[in-house]
Design a protein around this motif. Structure first.
Motif, PDB file in Angstrom:
ATOM      1  N   LEU A  15     -42.252 -25.771  56.685  1.00 37.69           N
ATOM      2  CA  LEU A  15     -43.126 -24.786  57.311  1.00 37.69           C
ATOM      3  C   LEU A  15     -43.410 -23.659  56.305  1.00 37.69           C
ATOM      4  CD1 LEU A  15     -41.545 -24.796  60.879  1.00 37.69           C
ATOM      5  CD2 LEU A  15     -43.271 -26.317  59.888  1.00 37.69           C
ATOM      6  N   PRO A  16     -44.251 -22.685  56.649  1.00 40.53           N
ATOM      7  CA  PRO A  16     -44.676 -21.697  55.646  1.00 40.53           C
ATOM      8  C   PRO A  16     -43.539 -21.047  54.859  1.00 40.53           C
ATOM      9  CG  PRO A  16     -46.057 -21.494  57.577  1.00 40.53           C
ATOM     10  CD  PRO A  16     -45.008 -22.519  57.921  1.00 40.53           C
ATOM     11  N   LEU A  17     -42.469 -20.619  55.531  1.00 42.33           N
ATOM     12  CA  LEU A  17     -41.354 -20.016  54.797  1.00 42.33           C
ATOM     13  C   LEU A  17     -40.691 -21.031  53.863  1.00 42.33           C
ATOM     14  CD1 LEU A  17     -39.586 -17.765  57.478  1.00 42.33           C
ATOM     15  CD2 LEU A  17     -41.113 -17.041  55.626  1.00 42.33           C
ATOM     16  N   GLY A  18     -40.489 -22.244  54.366  1.00 40.15           N
ATOM     17  CA  GLY A  18     -39.865 -23.281  53.551  1.00 40.15           C
ATOM     18  C   GLY A  18     -40.706 -23.640  52.336  1.00 40.15           C
ATOM     19  N   ALA A  24     -32.061 -28.820  46.101  1.00 38.08           N
ATOM     20  CA  ALA A  24     -31.696 -27.537  45.492  1.00 38.08           C
ATOM     21  C   ALA A  24     -31.837 -26.409  46.505  1.00 38.08           C
ATOM     22  CB  ALA A  24     -32.569 -27.269  44.264  1.00 38.08           C
ATOM     23  N   MET A  25     -32.914 -26.444  47.318  1.00 35.84           N
ATOM     24  CA  MET A  25     -33.080 -25.443  48.369  1.00 35.84           C
ATOM     25  C   MET A  25     -31.880 -25.436  49.304  1.00 35.84           C
ATOM     26  SD  MET A  25     -37.073 -26.104  49.384  1.00 35.84           S
ATOM     27  CE  MET A  25     -36.883 -25.195  50.937  1.00 35.84           C
ATOM     28  N   ALA A  26     -31.485 -26.642  49.743  1.00 39.89           N
ATOM     29  CA  ALA A  26     -30.354 -26.735  50.674  1.00 39.89           C
ATOM     30  C   ALA A  26     -29.063 -26.257  50.022  1.00 39.89           C
ATOM     31  CB  ALA A  26     -30.204 -28.172  51.167  1.00 39.89           C
ATOM     32  N   ALA A  27     -28.873 -26.612  48.742  1.00 39.78           N
ATOM     33  CA  ALA A  27     -27.661 -26.198  48.037  1.00 39.78           C
ATOM     34  C   ALA A  27     -27.584 -24.677  47.928  1.00 39.78           C
ATOM     35  CB  ALA A  27     -27.613 -26.836  46.650  1.00 39.78           C
ATOM     36  N   ASP A  46     -22.699 -14.774  58.642  1.00 42.23           N
ATOM     37  CA  ASP A  46     -22.783 -14.992  60.087  1.00 42.23           C
ATOM     38  C   ASP A  46     -24.122 -14.551  60.678  1.00 42.23           C
ATOM     39  OD1 ASP A  46     -22.410 -12.314  59.689  1.00 42.23           O
ATOM     40  OD2 ASP A  46     -20.762 -12.097  61.128  1.00 42.23           O
ATOM     41  N   LYS A  47     -24.941 -13.888  59.892  1.00 43.57           N
ATOM     42  CA  LYS A  47     -26.258 -13.479  60.379  1.00 43.57           C
ATOM     43  C   LYS A  47     -27.372 -14.416  59.916  1.00 43.57           C
ATOM     44  CE  LYS A  47     -25.207  -8.532  60.774  1.00 43.57           C
ATOM     45  NZ  LYS A  47     -23.779  -8.658  60.482  1.00 43.57           N
ATOM     46  N   GLY A  48     -27.049 -15.329  58.990  1.00 45.95           N
ATOM     47  CA  GLY A  48     -28.062 -16.284  58.548  1.00 45.95           C
ATOM     48  C   GLY A  48     -28.109 -16.446  57.044  1.00 45.95           C
ATOM     49  N   ILE A  49     -29.260 -16.911  56.548  1.00 49.57           N
ATOM     50  CA  ILE A  49     -29.437 -17.193  55.124  1.00 49.57           C
ATOM     51  C   ILE A  49     -29.556 -15.888  54.337  1.00 49.57           C
ATOM     52  CG2 ILE A  49     -30.887 -18.364  53.418  1.00 49.57           C
ATOM     53  CD1 ILE A  49     -31.955 -20.103  55.768  1.00 49.57           C
ATOM     54  N   VAL A  50     -28.899 -15.839  53.171  1.00 49.00           N
ATOM     55  CA  VAL A  50     -29.017 -14.701  52.262  1.00 49.00           C
ATOM     56  C   VAL A  50     -29.647 -15.233  50.968  1.00 49.00           C
ATOM     57  CG1 VAL A  50     -27.831 -12.811  51.118  1.00 49.00           C
ATOM     58  CG2 VAL A  50     -26.926 -13.718  53.271  1.00 49.00           C
ATOM     59  N   TRP A  51     -30.978 -15.287  50.938  1.00 49.51           N
ATOM     60  CA  TRP A  51     -31.656 -15.884  49.784  1.00 49.51           C
ATOM     61  C   TRP A  51     -31.483 -15.032  48.531  1.00 49.51           C
ATOM     62  CZ3 TRP A  51     -33.159 -20.683  50.056  1.00 49.51           C
ATOM     63  CH2 TRP A  51     -33.646 -21.220  51.261  1.00 49.51           C
ATOM     64  N   VAL A  68     -35.691 -16.878  44.684  1.00 49.85           N
ATOM     65  CA  VAL A  68     -36.258 -17.961  45.490  1.00 49.85           C
ATOM     66  C   VAL A  68     -36.572 -17.537  46.918  1.00 49.85           C
ATOM     67  CG1 VAL A  68     -35.180 -19.788  44.122  1.00 49.85           C
ATOM     68  CG2 VAL A  68     -33.937 -18.804  46.062  1.00 49.85           C
ATOM     69  N   ALA A  69     -36.342 -16.274  47.267  1.00 47.33           N
ATOM     70  CA  ALA A  69     -36.612 -15.811  48.636  1.00 47.33           C
ATOM     71  C   ALA A  69     -38.098 -15.945  48.955  1.00 47.33           C
ATOM     72  CB  ALA A  69     -36.180 -14.352  48.780  1.00 47.33           C
TER      73      ALA A  69
END
Length: 495
Positions: free
Chosen positions: A43-46, A450-453, A461-466, A470-471
């Motif tokens: 999706l757009p963010l991904g 690589a994205m998943a890694a 605990d609040k979510g992804i910290v890009w 790559v954010a």
């Protein structure tokens, strides 16, 4: 872009089938959506993250002088048949026929195709060549899982080098190794380069880049003292010296049978007949290329199947079934051995070389042999490193205890040598005018993996910290009082 206008379909709860943190968080945060097993829409963010990952990879590949190309996803079977990999790839390759009945494949890798392009190279003056692409790959993965970590459709940066000889290939290999190190540093992936098996790719040396993670499917062996690092399929360790003197073991003029009713395992024999596991010969039975083969290890060691493949070059391998074993050897697993066997090939692990006073099955149910001298009593056709290293084994280099941990493979580089150029008969004129066979290397990074890694090592605990590099966005402007015209206007000016 206003956040309210972006398509970001977040989920309140964790999806039931998402176990890996990256799978769960990318779904919940609206980065990906599954179409079917192993196939995802970004999706757009991904997609914004994916393009930044690609941008970093492209910059570093260009930095070492690689030239970007793009090869087809659909391949004619003939090229894969030339290399011998049409059958080797098995069910993991998507195959189809066109309307004329021609066999085709959907590319899971591109060695054959890029080598076909290299048939136009004519002179050593055109070498080295370093080509790369960022292309879709397809693999009929039997168990797609963990979101983007194991899929059937994915984007790969794969590059290929053609050099005049091994010394020049070493340079290309080192350039890629250094480029990969920079790529993973820029993406904030803690990737460890480890020795690895070349597997179906062929060739000699290969290095795998592994990011330590409990969700990884690779096992890597590490020495915290000297830095030794290898994939479990390649790792080896020191063996403690063994005393096989008559004072320490049963040394006999000939192997002696003795009854062992009810014994089915290594542990059974050790507990009931004072036969320590390290003095037993474990006999496994495999079909290699359709040929029934006995595989021998020390009783306290485990077989690594990839090592067996690498040692024999087998493209077809499977364990024999109990009925096949009885038909060939006359007994069932638990009483098997290789003493006196001459009609089947035997491959033994190096840990058995020179051993005396050993115990093994007699190929008669409920009967074993003692006093076995491996080189006297067993017709070993090939010796190889077959055992799987275990945590605590002494390091081959320094003797310190080894550690084993899980990791995610994020990149792999190979010295292919001449396998593919020989298959396609590629020769260039050398400095003396005589034909020279170029040597190849290949180098891969999975983009979505690589994205998943990155997520696997950068979340809380609040979510992804890009990491900023790559954010999807470096800055988000939040207008807290949208009903206040002045605040709204200030927010828009900042944007």
């Amino acid at each position: 872009m206003r956040w309210s206008q972006m398509h970001i379909p977040t989920l309140r709860d964790d999806p039931a089938d998402a176990g890996a943190p990256s799978h769960r968080l990318l779904l919940r945060a609206g980065y990906i959506r599954q179409l079917m097993a192993g196939h995802y829409s970004l999706l757009p963010l991904g997609q914004r993250v994916r393009l930044k990952v690609i941008g970093i990879i492209r910059e570093e590949m260009n930095r070492i002088g690689a030239q970007e190309i793009l090869m087809p996803v659909m391949h004619p079977a003939e090229l894969w048949q030339l290399s011998g990999r049409w059958e080797l790839m098995g069910d993991e390759m998507f195959r189809l026929k066109d309307r004329r009945g021609a066999d085709l494949a959907l590319g899971m890798t591109h060695e054959e195709i890029v080598t076909n392009l290299a048939t136009e190279l004519e002179s050593y003056r055109q070498l080295p060549q370093m080509w790369y692409q960022i292309q879709t790959k397809l693999r009929d993965e039997p168990r797609p899982k963990a979101g983007l970590l194991r899929t059937r459709e994915f984007t790969m940066k794969d590059s290929y080098t053609f050099d005049l000889g091994p010394a020049e290939l070493d340079v290309s290999f080192r350039l890629h190794r250094d480029a990969y190190t920079r790529i993973f540093e820029r993406m904030s992936i803690p990737a460890i380069p480890v020795e690895a098996s070349s597997g179906t790719m062929g060739g000699s040396d290969s290095t795998e880049f592994v990011s330590p993670s409990p969700t990884g499917e690779d096992l890597i062996v590490l020495c915290p003292e000297c830095g030794y690092a290898a994939n479990i399929e390649k790792a080896t360790s020191r063996l403690a010296p063994v005393d096989d003197s008559p004072e320490r073991t049963v040394v006999l003029a000939a192997a002696e049978p003795f009854p062992t009713p009810g014994v089915r395992t290594i542990d059974d024999l050790a507990a009931r007949y004072q036969a320590p596991a390290d003095r037993q010969i474990k006999t496994l039975v495999y079909f290699l290329e359709g040929v029934l083969t006995l595989v021998l290890l020390r009783g306290d060691h485990a077989l690594n199947e990839q090592k067996l493949v690498d040692a024999t070059g087998a493209t077809s391998i499977r364990p024999a079934q109990p009925e096949e074993i009885r038909a060939a050897l006359g007994a069932l697993p638990g009483s098997l051995g290789a003493v006196g066997v001459t009609e089947h090939p035997i491959i033994a692990d190096e840990a058995l070389r020179g051993r005396r006073g050993m115990y093994t099955g007699a190929n008669i149910d409920d009967t074993h042999l003692r006093g076995v001298d491996v080189e006297r009593d067993i017709n070993v056709g090939r010796w190889a490193d077959l055992r799987e290293v275990a945590a605590g084994d002494p390091c081959l280099n320094c003797g310190h205890g080894l550690e084993v941990e899980r990791g995610i493979e994020v990149g792999h580089i190979f010295k292919l040598g001449s396998k593919y150029v020989d298959a396609m008969q590629i020769r260039v004129s050398g400095p003396d005018g005589k034909p020279v066979r170029p040597v190849m290397g290949c180098y891969g990074i999975g983009v979505e993996r690589a994205m998943a890694a990155i997520v696997e090592v950068h979340y809380d605990d609040k979510g992804i910290v890009w990491p900023a590099a790559v954010a999807p966005f470096e800055v988000v402007v939040v207008i807290a009082q949208q009903d206040d015209p002045a605040v709204d206007e200030a927010g828009m000016e900042i944007y």
